[in-house]
Design an enzyme around this catalytic site. Structure first.
Site, short mmCIF file in Angstrom:
data_model
loop_
_atom_site.label_atom_id
_atom_site.label_comp_id
_atom_site.label_asym_id
_atom_site.label_seq_id
_atom_site.Cartn_x
_atom_site.Cartn_y
_atom_site.Cartn_z
N LYS A 37 0.83 -1.22 0.00
CA LYS A 37 0.00 0.00 0.00
C LYS A 37 0.86 1.26 0.00
O LYS A 37 0.47 2.27 -0.58
CB LYS A 37 -0.97 -0.01 1.19
N LYS A 86 -3.76 -9.80 -5.86
CA LYS A 86 -5.05 -10.23 -5.32
C LYS A 86 -6.16 -9.31 -5.79
O LYS A 86 -5.92 -8.12 -6.06
CB LYS A 86 -5.01 -10.34 -3.79
N LYS A 89 -10.58 -4.30 -3.56
CA LYS A 89 -11.65 -3.34 -3.81
C LYS A 89 -11.11 -1.93 -4.01
O LYS A 89 -11.82 -1.06 -4.48
CB LYS A 89 -12.67 -3.39 -2.67
P1 ATP Z 1 -8.47 -3.44 0.21
O1 ATP Z 1 -8.58 -4.04 -1.13
O2 ATP Z 1 -9.09 -2.08 0.33
O3 ATP Z 1 -7.15 -3.54 0.85
P2 ATP Z 1 -9.59 -5.84 1.26
O4 ATP Z 1 -10.79 -6.24 0.48
O5 ATP Z 1 -8.33 -6.59 1.07
O6 ATP Z 1 -9.41 -4.29 1.10
P3 ATP Z 1 -11.10 -6.18 3.70
O7 ATP Z 1 -12.36 -5.61 3.19
O8 ATP Z 1 -10.78 -5.73 5.07
O9 ATP Z 1 -9.84 -5.88 2.82
O10 ATP Z 1 -11.15 -7.75 3.64
C1 ATP Z 1 -12.20 -8.48 4.22
C2 ATP Z 1 -11.89 -9.95 4.13
O11 ATP Z 1 -11.83 -10.34 2.74
C3 ATP Z 1 -10.56 -10.35 4.74
O12 ATP Z 1 -10.76 -11.53 5.47
C4 ATP Z 1 -9.67 -10.63 3.56
O13 ATP Z 1 -8.70 -11.61 3.85
C5 ATP Z 1 -10.66 -11.13 2.53
N1 ATP Z 1 -10.21 -10.87 1.17
C6 ATP Z 1 -9.97 -9.67 0.61
N2 ATP Z 1 -9.57 -9.81 -0.67
C7 ATP Z 1 -9.55 -11.14 -0.92
C8 ATP Z 1 -9.22 -11.93 -2.07
N3 ATP Z 1 -8.83 -11.37 -3.20
N4 ATP Z 1 -9.31 -13.28 -1.97
C9 ATP Z 1 -9.73 -13.86 -0.83
N5 ATP Z 1 -10.05 -13.17 0.29
C10 ATP Z 1 -9.96 -11.84 0.26
#
Ligand code: ATP
Ligand code: LTN
Length: 335
Positions: free
Chosen positions: A116, A198, A201
């Site tokens: 990040k 990955k 969002k």
């Molecule tokens: P950002 O993309 O803004 O960093 P994020 O989606 O990674 O956000 P969170 O919304 O806090 O972060 O994630 C919520 C849950 O979703 C966490 O348990 C995270 O491990 C899971 N998660 C996020 N992205 C993925 C992915 N691409 N594959 C599987 N699990 C995911």
């Protein structure tokens, strides 16, 4: 069995954008089946969302959206505690105490911080560095037994475990050491445009992620234009990250093993497979979207859910926090 006898799970998502298929398959879908077996705490971790540049009005909108989507995805508020992290006094306080047990070097080594802070135009603020300590506080404040997360959070969870142990050794036995809980499929869903990253969002390119609220035609378009590898065989392989990711998504959505899906599409080619995948994703998300539309209109209902959640969460958080303050040597508050 009464609620308090069940093991406790805690996990959260940050309202830093619209939830993606990665959040759903790697996280929320798995949480929804835990309501019977566990006492479930589902904070929406808004304090975490301000570690990157953001617009306050977006944060508010995403927070409500996240809440409505949690419920629409099956997190039943009558059988779990859904609340906003910023509504509970204790997360920030405990994270301060834990930060005084955290070597700064550990935080600099965190992959998420490195990623990040390396983004163009990123604000490399102390909160972004400190983020995993706040996450540890979220977990330890409720003495969670297990923390269901996607694979990307393993490293943060390791820190939470270390901090629990360090606190217990420095003061006295206080915290349970939480266990990670990572789903068999869907733990790591990759970007549709760059399968080495990955699905996230908070990316600028909308083609990278399917959003839970995307209309069916948008979902179809994103999946049909997902990057695939050379060749045309629908088969998982380490050197074919594009098709492997799509197979993982298919398997996580339908609950069918990847080998069965490979057999079904043997000789069919990428195009046919992608069409079937788009249909499966749309069919999975349509009922979620339908329920979502009913919930997001009903602010009074959402506020009721948050109130119910915060009351339980706050009571538990105060208990832990006062114990921690006492052990740390702070004088009891004069009442
Ligand atoms: P950002 O993309 O803004 O960093 P994020 O989606 O990674 O956000 P969170 O919304 O806090 O972060 O994630 C919520 C849950 O979703 C966490 O348990 C995270 O491990 C899971 N998660 C996020 N992205 C993925 C992915 N691409 N594959 C599987 N699990 C995911
Ligand atoms: N860091 C996590 C979100 C998060 C979390 C938590 C997950 C914050 N606090 C407590 C589980 C438990 C992320 O970026 N996905």
């Amino acid at each position: 069995m009464s609620q308090t006898q069940k093991p406790l799970i805690l996990t959260g998502a940050k309202p830093s954008g619209e939830l993606t298929l990665g959040n759903y398959l790697g996280a929320i879908k798995n949480w929804a089946v835990m309501l019977e077996e566990y006492e479930c705490f589902f904070p929406i971790v808004d304090l975490h969302a301000i570690t990157v540049r953001y617009v306050p009005a977006d944060l508010r909108r995403w927070t409500y959206q996240c809440l409505a989507q949690y419920i629409a995805c099956g997190l039943d508020p009558a059988r779990s505690h859904i609340f906003l992290q910023s509504h509970v006094t204790g997360h920030a306080e405990l994270s301060w105490v834990l930060s005084c047990l955290t070597p700064v070097g550990d935080l600099h080594r965190m992959t998420q911080f490195k990623e990040k802070s390396a983004r163009p135009g990123a604000s490399v603020n102390a909160g972004l560095l400190y983020y995993p300590v706040l996450m540890a506080a979220d977990i330890l404040l409720y003495n969670a037994d297990r923390v269901p997360v996607g694979e990307d959070q393993k490293q943060h969870l390791e820190l939470a475990r270390n901090l629990a142990q360090r606190f217990n050794q420095t003061y006295s036995e206080t915290f349970k050491v939480p266990e990670p809980f990572i789903g068999k499929t869907g733990g790591r869903i990759m970007s549709l445009q760059d399968p080495s990253k990955k699905m996230s969002k908070s990316e600028d390119n909308p083609g990278e992620a399917v959003l839970l609220l995307d209309p069916p035609e948008v979902i179809r378009k994103k999946i049909l234009s997902a990057v695939t590898d050379s060749g045309k065989e629908v088969r998982r392989s380490d050197d074919k990250p594009g098709i492997s990711n799509l197979l993982t998504i298919f398997s996580a959505v339908t609950g069918r093993p990847i080998e069965k899906i490979e057999d079904e599409f043997a000789g069919a080619g990428y195009g046919t497979f992608k069409k079937a995948l788009a249909d499966a994703v749309i069919a999975e998300l349509e009922p979620v979207q339908e329920r979502y539309r009913g919930i997001i209109e009903d602010k009074a209902y959402m506020h009721g859910v948050l109130k119910q959640g915060v009351d339980v969460a706050q009571a538990r958080a105060y208990k832990t926090l006062s114990k921690v303050f006492r052990k740390a040597g702070f004088v009891d508050r004069i009442r």
